[in-house]
Design an enzyme around this catalytic site. Structure first.
Site, PDB file in Angstrom:
ATOM      1  N   SER A  82       0.826  -1.200   0.000  1.00  0.00           N
ATOM      2  CA  SER A  82       0.000   0.000   0.000  1.00  0.00           C
ATOM      3  C   SER A  82       0.869   1.262   0.000  1.00  0.00           C
ATOM      4  CB  SER A  82      -0.956  -0.041   1.196  1.00  0.00           C
ATOM      5  OG  SER A  82      -1.937   0.953   1.113  1.00  0.00           O
ATOM      6  N   ASP A 121      -9.801  -5.064  -4.335  1.00  0.00           N
ATOM      7  CA  ASP A 121      -9.259  -3.971  -3.526  1.00  0.00           C
ATOM      8  C   ASP A 121     -10.150  -2.733  -3.650  1.00  0.00           C
ATOM      9  OD1 ASP A 121      -7.738  -2.011  -2.243  1.00  0.00           O
ATOM     10  OD2 ASP A 121      -5.848  -2.752  -3.041  1.00  0.00           O
ATOM     11  N   HIS A 134      -7.554  -5.505  -0.118  1.00  0.00           N
ATOM     12  CA  HIS A 134      -6.353  -4.682  -0.031  1.00  0.00           C
ATOM     13  C   HIS A 134      -5.207  -5.379   0.690  1.00  0.00           C
ATOM     14  CE1 HIS A 134      -4.175  -0.957  -0.292  1.00  0.00           C
ATOM     15  NE2 HIS A 134      -4.107  -0.791   1.014  1.00  0.00           N
TER      16      HIS A 134
END
Length: 260
Positions: free
Chosen positions: A98, A213, A241
């Protein structure tokens, strides 16, 4: 092994170093607003497979010191450079999730891949910024009711059902960060991006991205894949995610294959 590395006067980052004699090394960079603890289910398995696993907490998060400033991508990437030099790491795999994926990308471009031979991007915040409206919502939530903001993250992070205790575990990781650093990093993710860094990466790159996601859409991974010449994109069909938690076994197996 656990220790602290000084990255600038008065600022130390925390390092978890498992299996220091492993033949291959992975340096894991966590996402916002978490810590190295998000990789628990990799650290449980990979060291037994001969891999040295190093988890660092960004400044402001986890067990690291929490200064009020220093949360630009450049500064955070410089912290990684100091860690790599201090531990004399060479020929490692750098894995970022991320916002940590954006940070890994910035490191590769800014420091010419120093010490790194392979890159893994896990639902990376790339190539663009966090959309302004979403970022501002997270910033406001952080500064007004951070526990409530953190409690809402699993709904958008996970695709598979998780138990209440697992959600609590995830929540507690987020609470370890400071409010000011949690907000400051989101400001950075809103105002900076790594689009111009991607063309500077030449190392073999594995892009792992959950198809479901809701935080960084899968189309972003496809664009990142096109912009990094020597990259391969592996969709995780049953992940959101956090594929390293949604599909732990598949993730660990793929990571081991890539590192070898």
């Amino acid at each position: 092994m656990e220790y602290f590395i000084t990255v600038e006067p008065g600022v130390r980052v925390f390092v978890q170093d498992l299996n220091p004699t492993g033949k291959k090394t992975i340096l894991f960079i966590h996402g916002w607003p978490l810590s190295h603890k998000q990789y628990e289910y990799q650290f449980n398995i990979l060291p037994a497979m001969g891999i040295r696993c190093i988890g660092m907490d960004w400044r402001g998060f986890g067990n690291s010191d929490k200064p009020f400033v220093g949360y630009s991508l450049d500064r955070l990437a410089d912290d990684i450079r100091i860690l790599i030099e201090t531990l004399k790491l060479k020929d490692i795999t750098l894995a970022g999730h991320s916002a940590g994926g954006a940070l890994a990308i910035r490191y590769m471009a800014r420091h010419q891949s120093h010490g790194v031979s392979k890159l893994v991007l896990i639902d990376a915040q790339a190539p663009g910024s966090v959309p302004q409206q979403a970022a501002n919502m997270f910033i406001e939530g952080t500064l007004t009711d951070r526990p409530n903001m953190l409690a809402g993250l699993p709904d958008s992070f996970f695709f598979k059902h998780i138990t209440g205790p697992f959600s609590d575990w995830f929540f507690q990781i987020g609470l370890q960060g400071a409010g000011w650093s949690t907000a400051a990093v989101m400001v950075t993710l809103r105002d900076e991006n790594v689009r111009n860094d991607l063309g500077k990466i030449s190392m073999p790159t594995l892009i792992i991205h959950g198809v479901h996601d809701q935080v960084v859409p899968f189309v972003n991974a496809q664009e990142t894949n096109k912009l990094i010449h020597n990259s391969v994109l592996v969709p995780f069909q049953n992940s959101g995610h956090v594929p390293f938690l949604d599909e732990k076994d598949k993730f660990n197996q793929l990571l081991m294959q890539f590192v070898e």
